[in-house]
Design a protein around this motif. Structure first.
Motif, PDB file in Angstrom:
ATOM      1  N   PRO A   1      14.316  92.154  32.929  1.00 35.95           N
ATOM      2  CA  PRO A   1      15.133  93.214  32.692  1.00 35.95           C
ATOM      3  C   PRO A   1      14.980  93.503  30.949  1.00 35.95           C
ATOM      4  N   ARG A   2      14.861  92.500  30.318  1.00 32.92           N
ATOM      5  CA  ARG A   2      14.859  92.605  28.874  1.00 32.92           C
ATOM      6  C   ARG A   2      13.467  93.390  28.442  1.00 32.92           C
ATOM      7  N   THR A   3      12.284  92.815  29.142  1.00 26.13           N
ATOM      8  CA  THR A   3      10.972  93.349  28.983  1.00 26.13           C
ATOM      9  C   THR A   3      11.028  94.753  29.265  1.00 26.13           C
ATOM     10  N   ILE A   4      11.625  95.207  30.482  1.00 24.93           N
ATOM     11  CA  ILE A   4      11.704  96.385  31.058  1.00 24.93           C
ATOM     12  C   ILE A   4      12.475  97.438  29.798  1.00 24.93           C
ATOM     13  N   GLN A   5      13.611  96.789  29.511  1.00 25.64           N
ATOM     14  CA  GLN A   5      14.262  97.991  28.537  1.00 25.64           C
ATOM     15  C   GLN A   5      13.459  97.908  27.213  1.00 25.64           C
ATOM     16  N   GLU A   6      12.705  96.946  26.830  1.00 25.14           N
ATOM     17  CA  GLU A   6      11.984  97.336  25.414  1.00 25.14           C
ATOM     18  C   GLU A   6      10.673  98.366  25.857  1.00 25.14           C
ATOM     19  N   LYS A   7      10.107  98.101  26.947  1.00 22.12           N
ATOM     20  CA  LYS A   7       9.202  99.052  27.540  1.00 22.12           C
ATOM     21  C   LYS A   7       9.773 100.724  27.499  1.00 22.12           C
ATOM     22  N   LEU A   8      10.771 100.746  27.816  1.00 18.97           N
ATOM     23  CA  LEU A   8      11.572 102.125  28.143  1.00 18.97           C
ATOM     24  C   LEU A   8      11.817 102.646  26.667  1.00 18.97           C
ATOM     25  N   ARG A   9      12.148 101.735  25.732  1.00 18.02           N
ATOM     26  CA  ARG A   9      12.805 102.061  24.409  1.00 18.02           C
ATOM     27  C   ARG A   9      11.338 102.612  23.726  1.00 18.02           C
ATOM     28  N   ILE A  10      10.292 101.760  23.997  1.00 17.77           N
ATOM     29  CA  ILE A  10       8.962 102.322  23.379  1.00 17.77           C
ATOM     30  C   ILE A  10       8.492 103.879  23.943  1.00 17.77           C
ATOM     31  N   ILE A  11       8.485 104.031  25.378  1.00 22.15           N
ATOM     32  CA  ILE A  11       8.373 105.186  25.770  1.00 22.15           C
ATOM     33  C   ILE A  11       9.131 106.233  25.194  1.00 22.15           C
ATOM     34  N   SER A  12      10.495 105.997  25.162  1.00 18.13           N
ATOM     35  CA  SER A  12      11.385 107.091  24.872  1.00 18.13           C
ATOM     36  C   SER A  12      11.038 107.393  23.463  1.00 18.13           C
ATOM     37  N   ARG A  13      10.295 106.792  22.630  1.00 15.05           N
ATOM     38  CA  ARG A  13      10.111 107.088  21.105  1.00 15.05           C
ATOM     39  C   ARG A  13       8.555 107.685  20.987  1.00 15.05           C
ATOM     40  N   VAL A  14       7.726 107.793  22.184  1.00 15.29           N
ATOM     41  CA  VAL A  14       6.359 108.119  22.020  1.00 15.29           C
ATOM     42  C   VAL A  14       6.228 109.103  22.813  1.00 15.29           C
ATOM     43  N   PRO A  15       5.964 110.471  22.535  1.00  8.39           N
ATOM     44  CA  PRO A  15       5.449 111.523  23.359  1.00  8.39           C
ATOM     45  C   PRO A  15       4.297 111.483  24.362  1.00  8.39           C
ATOM     46  N   LYS A  16       3.136 110.885  23.786  1.00 13.30           N
ATOM     47  CA  LYS A  16       1.860 110.331  24.362  1.00 13.30           C
ATOM     48  C   LYS A  16       2.193 109.867  25.423  1.00 13.30           C
ATOM     49  N   LEU A  17       3.327 108.722  25.420  1.00 11.78           N
ATOM     50  CA  LEU A  17       3.246 107.904  26.514  1.00 11.78           C
ATOM     51  C   LEU A  17       4.358 108.557  27.756  1.00 11.78           C
ATOM     52  N   GLN A  18       4.932 109.945  27.297  1.00  8.74           N
ATOM     53  CA  GLN A  18       5.926 110.308  28.248  1.00  8.74           C
ATOM     54  C   GLN A  18       5.164 111.194  29.035  1.00  8.74           C
ATOM     55  N   GLU A  19       4.042 112.028  28.270  1.00  3.86           N
ATOM     56  CA  GLU A  19       3.252 112.854  28.863  1.00  3.86           C
ATOM     57  C   GLU A  19       2.862 112.741  30.618  1.00  3.86           C
ATOM     58  N   PRO A  20       2.331 111.661  31.119  1.00  3.22           N
ATOM     59  CA  PRO A  20       1.956 111.514  32.562  1.00  3.22           C
ATOM     60  C   PRO A  20       3.162 111.256  33.364  1.00  3.22           C
ATOM     61  N   ILE A  21       4.337 111.003  32.880  1.00  2.34           N
ATOM     62  CA  ILE A  21       5.456 110.695  33.610  1.00  2.34           C
ATOM     63  C   ILE A  21       6.144 111.856  33.962  1.00  2.34           C
ATOM     64  N   VAL A  22       6.166 112.280  35.287  1.00  2.00           N
ATOM     65  CA  VAL A  22       6.671 113.390  35.906  1.00  2.00           C
ATOM     66  C   VAL A  22       8.343 113.400  35.798  1.00  2.00           C
ATOM     67  N   GLY A  23       8.854 114.263  34.982  1.00  2.00           N
ATOM     68  CA  GLY A  23      10.361 114.494  35.269  1.00  2.00           C
ATOM     69  C   GLY A  23      10.940 113.598  34.077  1.00  2.00           C
ATOM     70  N   TRP A  24      10.246 113.125  33.220  1.00  2.00           N
ATOM     71  CA  TRP A  24      10.807 112.414  32.096  1.00  2.00           C
ATOM     72  C   TRP A  24      11.711 113.290  31.207  1.00  2.00           C
ATOM     73  N   PRO A  25      12.887 112.956  30.639  1.00  2.00           N
ATOM     74  CA  PRO A  25      13.537 111.599  31.056  1.00  2.00           C
ATOM     75  C   PRO A  25      14.602 111.787  31.922  1.00  2.00           C
ATOM     76  N   ASN A  26      15.158 112.955  32.244  1.00  2.00           N
ATOM     77  CA  ASN A  26      16.343 112.979  33.070  1.00  2.00           C
ATOM     78  C   ASN A  26      16.287 112.748  34.436  1.00  2.00           C
ATOM     79  N   LYS A  27      15.247 113.161  35.206  1.00  2.00           N
ATOM     80  CA  LYS A  27      15.082 112.666  36.432  1.00  2.00           C
ATOM     81  C   LYS A  27      14.422 111.427  36.664  1.00  2.00           C
TER      82      LYS A  27
END
Length: 337
Positions: free
Chosen positions: A114-140
């Motif tokens: 869980p701690r690793t997943i939370q850390e990865k999610l925090r990084i994704i939340s700060r980086v638009p390039k990581l969000q681009e291929p994730i359909v529905g980010w973030p609310n869905k």
């Protein structure tokens, strides 16, 4: 507290791997525009480690491509389930490459602490390039669970889990749409070796019993009984992350028997030293293998050739599959070697 410290130490190996991968990328060994976002503190990495991580990433990438190509005609697509993904960036690199039409039908799952997943999610939340291929980010896609936040988009899932608890793992996969009938590649990159052998074998048995068309790629250290191997084990134990499975499965031969016993009817293993020695022979079709080998050698000069050969001879990649209908030609040995 001992189990907790071991868990944190094992998590730390993921941070070290990300650092080494970033260094290898910055030295020009391979391209990865995403790994930079997963490293907070940059440190100097020795040339022997840069080349070593190039070989590690290169071999894993080629085996993933081998799986995708072998299953490109799957009408329902394919799945990849990464066990202990840490800060790996393969999902994004595949999306960027678009190397195969089957990538567009690929659903990617990562299971980690869980701690690793939370850390990865925090990084994704700060980086638009990581969000681009994730359909529905973030609310869905962001979901709260009793273990922590998870991510569930149509083709990318980050799941909090413990690989030792196969019943919980099954429930999570089932809940989030895993198709147990289509080709599914499991990836374990220096992960199962840190799990007690009985628990790791239970997981492998679960995979072959539950999935109709499972494939498996394993990258791990081996040969713990010689002097180099003993020192390697000693060093890792001091760091708080002993290799719990390596004594029981201490050779390539024992790994082959292990996977066969647990239900995989096709198993091929290659020592990393062999892959380095034959680097020019197993490149992708659009790559000049001999030029690639010369390019890698010229990137950084070092004279620790004996140590390099020793390190490479203590790691391996394994490619396994369970499929009663697949032909040996369709399965293909690792890189045709």
């Amino acid at each position: 507290m001992k189990n907790q410290s071991n868990k944190e130490s094992v998590r730390g190996t993921g941070n070290s791997a990300a650092l080494c991968k970033l260094s290898s990328v910055q030295k020009g060994y391979y391209a990865d525009p995403f790994i930079q976002y997963f490293v907070q503190k940059k440190e100097k990495v020795e040339p022997i480690m840069n080349r070593g991580f190039y070989m590690r990433v290169h071999a894993m990438d080629r085996l993933i491509s081998q799986f995708l190509n072998a299953n490109s005609e799957s009408s329902e697509g394919v799945q990849i389930i990464q066990l202990g993904g840490g800060k790996d960036t393969t999902f994004w690199r595949l999306r960027l490459s678009g190397e195969n039409e089957v990538v567009n039908k690929l659903v990617w799952y990562e299971i980690d602490f869980p701690r690793t997943i939370q850390e990865k999610l925090r990084i994704i939340s700060r980086v638009p390039k990581l969000q681009e291929p994730i359909v529905g980010w973030p609310n869905k896609v962001l979901k709260k669970t009793s273990k922590g936040a998870e991510l569930h988009s149509p083709d990318y899932h980050l799941i909090c889990g413990d690989l030792r608890k196969t019943e919980d793992l099954h429930n999570s996969l089932q809940e989030h749409g895993v198709n147990f009938e289509i080709p599914t590649l499991f990836i374990s990159e220096c992960v199962l070796v840190y799990v007690e052998p009985n628990s790791a074998d239970k997981l492998l048995g679960y995979i072959t019993e539950t999935f109709k068309l499972p494939f498996f790629v394993l990258y791990e250290p081996t040969n713990p009984l010689d002097n180099f191997g003993k020192q390697m084990m000693k060093n890792l134990s001091k760091m708080g992350c002993p290799l719990l499975a390596i004594e029981q499965y201490n050779s390539i031969e024992s790994q082959i028997k292990r996977f066969q016993k647990l239900g995989f009817n096709y198993v091929d293993v290659k020592n990393m030293k062999l892959l380095w020695d034959t680097l020019g022979k197993w490149e992708a079709e659009n790559v000049d293998g001999q030029k690639e080998r010369k390019r890698i050698i010229r990137l950084e000069w070092f004279d620790e050739l004996e140590e390099w050969n020793m390190i490479m001879s203590h790691y391996f990649v394994l490619y396994a599959a369970k499929n009663d209908q697949i032909s040996q030609e369709k399965f293909i040995k690792i890189f045709g070697l």
